[in-house]
Design a protein around this motif. Structure first.
Motif: not given
Length: 65
Positions: A24, A28-31, A33-34, A39
């Motif tokens: 993750f 994970c691109p979603w992680a 982005s935060f 991360t």
């Protein structure tokens, strides 16, 4: 030499969850982005779980005894 204080089921859970959290954090691109808020903690927790699962030794268990 060193006593192993992590059971087989606990070991399997630690390795599985550790790999999921590391994956993750890294892929994970979603992680991403935060940023570091998501991360870094998931990567660190994943690495610790993976390490304790592979070595079957948990320092926190020793402190609870």
């Amino acid at each position: 030499m060193f006593d192993q204080n992590v059971g087989r089921w606990d070991q399997a859970a630690r390795i599985t969850i550790g790999l999921v959290l590391l994956g993750f954090a890294l892929f994970c691109p979603w992680a991403a982005s935060f940023g570091a808020v998501v991360t870094w903690p998931s990567g660190i927790i994943g690495a610790v779980l993976l390490f304790t699962g592979l070595t079957r030794r948990c320092p926190a268990y020793r402190l609870m005894r």
